[in-house]
Design a protein around this motif. Structure first.
Motif, PDB file in Angstrom:
ATOM      1  N   THR A  87     -91.597  15.856  39.631  1.00 30.00           N
ATOM      2  CA  THR A  87     -92.297  15.997  40.483  1.00 30.00           C
ATOM      3  C   THR A  87     -92.324  17.540  41.722  1.00 30.00           C
ATOM      4  N   ALA A  88     -91.618  17.729  41.872  1.00 30.08           N
ATOM      5  CA  ALA A  88     -90.641  18.653  42.591  1.00 30.08           C
ATOM      6  C   ALA A  88     -91.109  20.511  41.477  1.00 30.08           C
ATOM      7  N   VAL A  89     -90.796  20.244  40.317  1.00 30.34           N
ATOM      8  CA  VAL A  89     -91.584  21.153  39.742  1.00 30.34           C
ATOM      9  C   VAL A  89     -93.265  21.687  39.702  1.00 30.34           C
ATOM     10  N   ARG A  90     -94.018  20.311  39.573  1.00 28.21           N
ATOM     11  CA  ARG A  90     -95.478  20.832  39.854  1.00 28.21           C
ATOM     12  C   ARG A  90     -95.665  20.619  41.518  1.00 28.21           C
ATOM     13  N   VAL A  91     -95.233  20.142  42.655  1.00 29.17           N
ATOM     14  CA  VAL A  91     -95.285  20.733  44.091  1.00 29.17           C
ATOM     15  C   VAL A  91     -95.144  22.175  43.782  1.00 29.17           C
ATOM     16  N   ALA A  92     -94.161  22.554  43.564  1.00 26.61           N
ATOM     17  CA  ALA A  92     -93.717  24.395  43.437  1.00 26.61           C
ATOM     18  C   ALA A  92     -94.606  25.307  42.990  1.00 26.61           C
ATOM     19  N   LEU A  93     -94.950  24.743  41.712  1.00 28.18           N
ATOM     20  CA  LEU A  93     -96.041  25.279  40.693  1.00 28.18           C
ATOM     21  C   LEU A  93     -97.373  25.322  42.062  1.00 28.18           C
ATOM     22  N   ALA A  94     -97.787  24.644  42.499  1.00 31.97           N
ATOM     23  CA  ALA A  94     -98.958  24.500  43.505  1.00 31.97           C
ATOM     24  C   ALA A  94     -98.972  24.996  44.418  1.00 31.97           C
ATOM     25  N   ALA A  95     -97.832  24.848  44.425  1.00 37.17           N
ATOM     26  CA  ALA A  95     -97.202  25.597  46.445  1.00 37.17           C
ATOM     27  C   ALA A  95     -97.198  27.056  46.293  1.00 37.17           C
ATOM     28  N   ASP A  96     -96.235  27.958  45.392  1.00 41.45           N
ATOM     29  CA  ASP A  96     -96.614  29.182  44.877  1.00 41.45           C
ATOM     30  C   ASP A  96     -97.245  30.045  43.210  1.00 41.45           C
ATOM     31  N   THR A  97     -97.955  29.717  43.609  1.00 41.95           N
ATOM     32  CA  THR A  97     -97.941  30.744  42.317  1.00 41.95           C
ATOM     33  C   THR A  97     -99.288  31.146  42.927  1.00 41.95           C
ATOM     34  N   LEU A  98    -100.225  30.490  43.514  1.00 40.61           N
ATOM     35  CA  LEU A  98    -101.685  31.852  43.820  1.00 40.61           C
ATOM     36  C   LEU A  98    -100.829  32.912  44.895  1.00 40.61           C
ATOM     37  N   SER A  99     -99.930  32.505  46.308  1.00 45.69           N
ATOM     38  CA  SER A  99     -99.007  33.283  46.964  1.00 45.69           C
ATOM     39  C   SER A  99     -98.102  33.718  46.134  1.00 45.69           C
ATOM     40  N   ILE A 100     -97.943  33.931  45.023  1.00 44.40           N
ATOM     41  CA  ILE A 100     -96.587  35.143  44.593  1.00 44.40           C
ATOM     42  C   ILE A 100     -97.794  36.154  43.877  1.00 44.40           C
ATOM     43  N   ALA A 101     -98.820  35.251  43.256  1.00 42.14           N
ATOM     44  CA  ALA A 101     -99.370  36.069  42.239  1.00 42.14           C
ATOM     45  C   ALA A 101    -100.554  37.142  42.811  1.00 42.14           C
ATOM     46  N   VAL A 102    -100.626  37.123  44.043  1.00 43.96           N
ATOM     47  CA  VAL A 102    -101.516  37.916  45.207  1.00 43.96           C
ATOM     48  C   VAL A 102     -99.849  39.016  45.645  1.00 43.96           C
ATOM     49  N   MET A 103     -98.525  38.261  46.116  1.00 41.24           N
ATOM     50  CA  MET A 103     -97.532  38.891  46.424  1.00 41.24           C
ATOM     51  C   MET A 103     -97.434  40.223  45.510  1.00 41.24           C
ATOM     52  N   GLU A 104     -97.474  39.700  43.916  1.00 37.19           N
ATOM     53  CA  GLU A 104     -96.913  40.314  42.877  1.00 37.19           C
ATOM     54  C   GLU A 104     -98.316  41.552  42.897  1.00 37.19           C
ATOM     55  N   LEU A 105     -99.490  41.469  42.290  1.00 34.27           N
ATOM     56  CA  LEU A 105    -100.596  42.143  42.558  1.00 34.27           C
ATOM     57  C   LEU A 105    -100.267  43.557  43.865  1.00 34.27           C
ATOM     58  N   VAL A 106    -100.163  42.973  44.964  1.00 39.78           N
ATOM     59  CA  VAL A 106    -100.292  44.003  45.295  1.00 39.78           C
ATOM     60  C   VAL A 106     -99.227  44.480  45.621  1.00 39.78           C
ATOM     61  N   ASP A 107     -97.850  43.886  45.219  1.00 41.46           N
ATOM     62  CA  ASP A 107     -96.504  44.546  45.650  1.00 41.46           C
ATOM     63  C   ASP A 107     -96.852  45.783  44.193  1.00 41.46           C
ATOM     64  N   ILE A 133     -91.931  48.995  51.600  1.00 38.57           N
ATOM     65  CA  ILE A 133     -93.580  49.215  52.421  1.00 38.57           C
ATOM     66  C   ILE A 133     -94.429  48.520  51.317  1.00 38.57           C
ATOM     67  N   ALA A 134     -94.062  48.345  49.989  1.00 39.73           N
ATOM     68  CA  ALA A 134     -94.378  47.622  49.747  1.00 39.73           C
ATOM     69  C   ALA A 134     -94.845  46.447  49.441  1.00 39.73           C
ATOM     70  N   LEU A 135     -93.422  46.062  49.731  1.00 35.80           N
ATOM     71  CA  LEU A 135     -93.078  44.002  50.487  1.00 35.80           C
ATOM     72  C   LEU A 135     -94.084  44.234  51.634  1.00 35.80           C
ATOM     73  N   VAL A 136     -93.941  45.316  52.271  1.00 36.34           N
ATOM     74  CA  VAL A 136     -94.954  44.904  53.640  1.00 36.34           C
ATOM     75  C   VAL A 136     -95.920  44.615  52.795  1.00 36.34           C
ATOM     76  N   ALA A 137     -96.811  45.326  52.451  1.00 38.63           N
ATOM     77  CA  ALA A 137     -98.527  45.865  52.153  1.00 38.63           C
ATOM     78  C   ALA A 137     -98.382  44.015  52.123  1.00 38.63           C
ATOM     79  N   ALA A 138     -97.629  43.519  50.808  1.00 30.86           N
ATOM     80  CA  ALA A 138     -97.848  42.115  50.128  1.00 30.86           C
ATOM     81  C   ALA A 138     -97.721  41.377  51.175  1.00 30.86           C
ATOM     82  N   PHE A 139     -97.187  41.133  52.082  1.00 32.28           N
ATOM     83  CA  PHE A 139     -96.993  40.027  52.912  1.00 32.28           C
ATOM     84  C   PHE A 139     -97.895  40.225  53.847  1.00 32.28           C
ATOM     85  N   VAL A 140     -98.420  41.525  54.245  1.00 29.34           N
ATOM     86  CA  VAL A 140     -99.793  41.759  55.011  1.00 29.34           C
ATOM     87  C   VAL A 140    -100.974  40.731  54.450  1.00 29.34           C
ATOM     88  N   ILE A 141    -101.102  41.314  52.643  1.00 31.83           N
ATOM     89  CA  ILE A 141    -102.076  40.652  52.136  1.00 31.83           C
ATOM     90  C   ILE A 141    -101.686  39.430  51.858  1.00 31.83           C
TER      91      ILE A 141
END
Length: 164
Positions: A87-107, A133-141
């Motif tokens: 359940t924890a793995v499913r929650v982590a995947l649901a909670a973070d996948t899109l956020s991390i993907a956007v952050m990594e794309l921007v960064d 700068i890349a990490l700040v941009a990722a945070f803002v977006i």
């Protein structure tokens, strides 16, 4: 399980996350993801550079580690609430996948597009300030993305039901 029986397994605190999410809540969720991403990014770049790897394998390692550490921070918090591993793995995947993907794309997009950034080394000041700068941009977006997801009961709204 019948649908009406499943409907009885709702969590009121989960439902309270639907609707408009605050910018503060979105910023906290984004900062959480940014922490894991930054740890993974820096560690991946340090390992890749230390091993003499080129830009592409180093960036791939950094992205993999960013996802790993981003998910790990959420897993740690959800497991601490007494939830089973599956359940924890499913929650982590649901909670973070899109956020991390956007952050990594921007960064990584900033790092790729910044003239000379990919040619720097760990000892170069430019490496560190372009990464910052890349990490700040990722945070803002990524913050508005997390606000949108939380407002719809997705992303870190899924994790909040496990906080006590």
């Amino acid at each position: 399980m019948r649908h009406d029986a499943h409907a009885q397994h709702t969590h009121p605190e989960h439902h309270s996350q639907h609707g408009p999410a605050s910018w503060s809540m979105a910023a906290r969720a984004t900062l959480h993801c940014l922490t894991g991403c930054a740890i993974g990014e820096v560690l991946g770049m340090v390992i890749g550079t230390a091993l003499g790897w080129g830009n592409l394998p180093t960036m791939i390692l950094a992205i993999i580690l960013a996802f790993f550490f981003g998910y790990s921070l959420t897993l740690r918090a959800v497991l601490k609430a007494g939830v089973g591993v599956r359940t924890a793995v499913r929650v982590a995947l649901a909670a973070d996948t899109l956020s991390i993907a956007v952050m990594e794309l921007v960064d990584n997009g900033v790092l790729l597009l910044w003239p000379g950034a990919m040619d720097t080394h760990l000892a170069d000041a430019m490496f560190w300030w372009v990464l910052a700068i890349a990490l700040v941009a990722a945070f803002v977006i990524t913050t508005p993305v997390n606000k949108w997801m939380i407002g719809r009961g997705m992303g870190h709204a899924v994790v909040h039901q496990y906080h006590h």
